[in-house]
Design an enzyme around this catalytic site. Structure first.
Site, mmCIF file in Angstrom:
data_model
loop_
_atom_site.group_PDB
_atom_site.id
_atom_site.type_symbol
_atom_site.label_atom_id
_atom_site.label_comp_id
_atom_site.label_asym_id
_atom_site.label_seq_id
_atom_site.Cartn_x
_atom_site.Cartn_y
_atom_site.Cartn_z
ATOM 1 N N ASN A 2 0.860 -1.186 0.000
ATOM 2 C CA ASN A 2 0.000 0.000 0.000
ATOM 3 C C ASN A 2 0.902 1.244 0.000
ATOM 4 O O ASN A 2 1.692 1.440 0.929
ATOM 5 C CB ASN A 2 -0.895 -0.038 1.245
ATOM 6 C CG ASN A 2 -1.817 1.155 1.318
ATOM 7 O OD1 ASN A 2 -1.377 2.286 1.122
ATOM 8 N ND2 ASN A 2 -3.079 0.937 1.593
ATOM 9 N N ASP A 45 -0.065 4.478 -0.152
ATOM 10 C CA ASP A 45 -0.743 5.728 0.219
ATOM 11 C C ASP A 45 0.193 6.732 0.898
ATOM 12 O O ASP A 45 0.098 7.939 0.674
ATOM 13 C CB ASP A 45 -1.879 5.452 1.213
ATOM 14 C CG ASP A 45 -3.033 4.683 0.596
ATOM 15 O OD1 ASP A 45 -3.062 4.522 -0.632
ATOM 16 O OD2 ASP A 45 -3.919 4.237 1.364
ATOM 17 N N HIS A 46 1.069 6.196 1.770
ATOM 18 C CA HIS A 46 1.848 7.129 2.591
ATOM 19 C C HIS A 46 2.993 7.796 1.845
ATOM 20 O O HIS A 46 3.574 8.767 2.334
ATOM 21 C CB HIS A 46 2.291 6.463 3.887
ATOM 22 C CG HIS A 46 1.099 6.176 4.753
ATOM 23 N ND1 HIS A 46 0.137 7.130 5.017
ATOM 24 C CD2 HIS A 46 0.667 5.043 5.345
ATOM 25 C CE1 HIS A 46 -0.810 6.596 5.761
ATOM 26 N NE2 HIS A 46 -0.523 5.324 5.962
ATOM 27 N N HIS A 91 -5.607 3.652 -1.697
ATOM 28 C CA HIS A 91 -6.933 4.029 -1.198
ATOM 29 C C HIS A 91 -7.222 5.447 -1.689
ATOM 30 O O HIS A 91 -6.573 6.397 -1.251
ATOM 31 C CB HIS A 91 -6.923 3.960 0.333
ATOM 32 C CG HIS A 91 -8.254 4.215 0.966
ATOM 33 N ND1 HIS A 91 -8.452 4.070 2.320
ATOM 34 C CD2 HIS A 91 -9.453 4.589 0.443
ATOM 35 C CE1 HIS A 91 -9.716 4.354 2.606
ATOM 36 N NE2 HIS A 91 -10.342 4.687 1.484
ATOM 37 N N ARG A 95 -9.310 8.178 -1.203
ATOM 38 C CA ARG A 95 -10.297 8.608 -0.207
ATOM 39 C C ARG A 95 -11.140 9.745 -0.753
ATOM 40 O O ARG A 95 -10.687 10.521 -1.597
ATOM 41 C CB ARG A 95 -9.593 9.057 1.081
ATOM 42 C CG ARG A 95 -8.844 7.943 1.787
ATOM 43 C CD ARG A 95 -8.292 8.436 3.114
ATOM 44 N NE ARG A 95 -9.343 8.553 4.095
ATOM 45 C CZ ARG A 95 -9.555 7.674 5.077
ATOM 46 N NH1 ARG A 95 -8.759 6.637 5.230
ATOM 47 N NH2 ARG A 95 -10.544 7.851 5.927
ATOM 48 N N ARG A 111 -6.963 12.936 0.693
ATOM 49 C CA ARG A 111 -5.882 13.406 1.573
ATOM 50 C C ARG A 111 -4.509 12.883 1.163
ATOM 51 O O ARG A 111 -3.504 13.468 1.524
ATOM 52 C CB ARG A 111 -6.171 13.064 3.033
ATOM 53 C CG ARG A 111 -6.050 11.605 3.352
ATOM 54 C CD ARG A 111 -6.174 11.354 4.831
ATOM 55 N NE ARG A 111 -7.531 11.585 5.303
ATOM 56 C CZ ARG A 111 -8.037 10.967 6.365
ATOM 57 N NH1 ARG A 111 -7.293 10.132 7.062
ATOM 58 N NH2 ARG A 111 -9.275 11.181 6.740
ATOM 59 N N GLU A 154 -8.658 0.530 -3.118
ATOM 60 C CA GLU A 154 -9.521 0.563 -1.929
ATOM 61 C C GLU A 154 -10.409 1.788 -2.051
ATOM 62 O O GLU A 154 -9.931 2.881 -2.381
ATOM 63 C CB GLU A 154 -8.683 0.707 -0.660
ATOM 64 C CG GLU A 154 -7.809 -0.469 -0.353
ATOM 65 C CD GLU A 154 -6.940 -0.201 0.883
ATOM 66 O OE1 GLU A 154 -7.041 0.886 1.482
ATOM 67 O OE2 GLU A 154 -6.156 -1.086 1.210
ATOM 68 N N THR A 184 -8.281 3.814 8.285
ATOM 69 C CA THR A 184 -9.536 3.060 8.276
ATOM 70 C C THR A 184 -9.773 2.370 9.630
ATOM 71 O O THR A 184 -8.997 1.519 10.038
ATOM 72 C CB THR A 184 -9.488 1.997 7.154
ATOM 73 O OG1 THR A 184 -8.970 2.615 5.991
ATOM 74 C CG2 THR A 184 -10.866 1.445 6.878
ATOM 75 N N GLU A 237 -10.871 -9.431 2.930
ATOM 76 C CA GLU A 237 -9.663 -9.002 3.634
ATOM 77 C C GLU A 237 -10.038 -8.803 5.092
ATOM 78 O O GLU A 237 -10.870 -7.945 5.416
ATOM 79 C CB GLU A 237 -9.116 -7.702 3.022
ATOM 80 C CG GLU A 237 -7.873 -7.212 3.763
ATOM 81 C CD GLU A 237 -7.138 -6.077 3.041
ATOM 82 O OE1 GLU A 237 -7.312 -5.920 1.810
ATOM 83 O OE2 GLU A 237 -6.399 -5.359 3.722
ATOM 84 N N HIS A 257 -3.878 -4.326 7.505
ATOM 85 C CA HIS A 257 -3.984 -3.190 8.431
ATOM 86 C C HIS A 257 -3.139 -3.382 9.688
ATOM 87 O O HIS A 257 -3.340 -4.332 10.428
ATOM 88 C CB HIS A 257 -5.423 -2.877 8.837
ATOM 89 C CG HIS A 257 -5.583 -1.417 9.171
ATOM 90 N ND1 HIS A 257 -5.153 -0.879 10.347
ATOM 91 C CD2 HIS A 257 -6.059 -0.393 8.439
ATOM 92 C CE1 HIS A 257 -5.380 0.421 10.344
ATOM 93 N NE2 HIS A 257 -5.925 0.746 9.191
HETATM 94 N N1 PXP Z 1 -5.794 -2.923 3.869
HETATM 95 C C1 PXP Z 1 -6.788 -2.009 3.937
HETATM 96 C C2 PXP Z 1 -8.143 -2.420 3.476
HETATM 97 C C3 PXP Z 1 -6.544 -0.693 4.404
HETATM 98 O O1 PXP Z 1 -7.539 0.197 4.451
HETATM 99 C C4 PXP Z 1 -5.229 -0.347 4.767
HETATM 100 C C5 PXP Z 1 -4.921 1.053 5.213
HETATM 101 O O2 PXP Z 1 -5.153 1.942 4.172
HETATM 102 C C6 PXP Z 1 -4.227 -1.325 4.664
HETATM 103 C C7 PXP Z 1 -4.536 -2.606 4.229
HETATM 104 C C8 PXP Z 1 -2.797 -1.025 5.011
HETATM 105 O O3 PXP Z 1 -2.710 -0.739 6.374
HETATM 106 P P1 PXP Z 1 -1.314 -0.268 6.977
HETATM 107 O O4 PXP Z 1 -0.965 1.020 6.299
HETATM 108 O O5 PXP Z 1 -1.619 -0.110 8.441
HETATM 109 O O6 PXP Z 1 -0.337 -1.364 6.685
#
Ligand code: PXP
Length: 237
Positions: free
Chosen positions: A7, A9-10, A43, A45, A49, A70, A101, A148, A188
């Protein structure tokens, strides 16, 4: 082989801190794939963000493994998913004020309708839910391809060294998902330590991991952070 979804996103979170152009999550996706990621997860959103529409558009073009989008189960996002056509959509609950989330999705009639729309567009659907047997039954009844399991509570309890019950709940949920014929996914709050007890269950076929990988990459580089996680989840295989 167990699949690692990274993922990213960050990476976009850091870019959005300055509302600029770097670091580019698209660049991150490329490095992650080169380093063993089997899937790129983002994701998009409602409040945009971190990941932006432009990111998803480019990722669809350049991702060579799989793209897992996502999103909240809302009409605006269904339209975007049909336009982008990711390999998988993972439906997640979304609250504007949350940091990340919180909790799994409640499978309502609206969720069922969104699933139908996505499936009729030939997009694979995964549902991000708690290890709740009734929800897993509903996911199967409504035709989810994958579930998931939300590992957030387990991850919190792992920090306190009191995770056995959460692990049992996840194991029970995972078995129910598998026997219903759906793909068994976890995600997550997973990191380089708390992943081991889940691996011992030997039932999850895919992990979606973001924060811990991006956090580690600050110190060791994204390629090293991804390949270390990939090695961990596939050791002895
Ligand atoms: N899976 C889902 C469905 C999520 O919403 C997220 C967070 O966006 C993750 C996995 C990844 O979580 P983390 O960033 O805590 O590893």
């Amino acid at each position: 082989m167990i699949a690692l979804g990274v993922n990213i996103d960050h990476i976009a979170t850091i870019r959005q801190a300055r509302k600029g152009i770097e670091p580019d999550p698209v660049h991150g996706a490329f490095i992650a794939e080169q380093s063993g990621a089997d899937q790129i997860t983002v994701h998009l959103r409602e409040d945009r963000r971190h990941i932006q529409f432009r990111d998803v558009q480019i990722l669809k073009e350049i991702v060579q493994t799989k793209l897992n989008l996502e999103m909240a189960p809302i009409p605006e996002m269904v339209t975007i998913a049909k336009q982008i056509m990711p390999d998988t959509v993972t439906l997640v609950p979304e609250k504007r004020e949350e940091v990340t989330t919180e909790g799994g999705l409640a499978i309502t009639n609206e969720v069922k309708e969104v699933m139908e729309q996505l499936k009729s567009a030939n997009i694979e659907v995964s549902l991000f839910i708690e290890p709740d047997l009734d929800m897993i039954k509903l996911a199967s009844k409504y035709g989810a391809d994958a579930v998931e399991l939300h590992t957030g509570k387990y991850a919190e309890k792992f920090q306190e060294n009191d995770y056995e019950q959460e692990l049992k709940n996840l194991a029970k949920g995972a078995k129910a998902i598998k026997s219903a014929g759906m793909r068994v996914v976890a995600g997550h709050g997973l990191n380089y330590k708390n992943i081991y007890p889940l691996l011992e269950l030997d039932i999850f076929t895919e992990y979606n991991i973001g924060h811990s990988i991006i956090a580690k990459s600050v110190f060791v580089g994204l390629g090293n952070a991804v390949s270390e996680m990939k090695q961990i989840i596939n050791k002895n295989r």
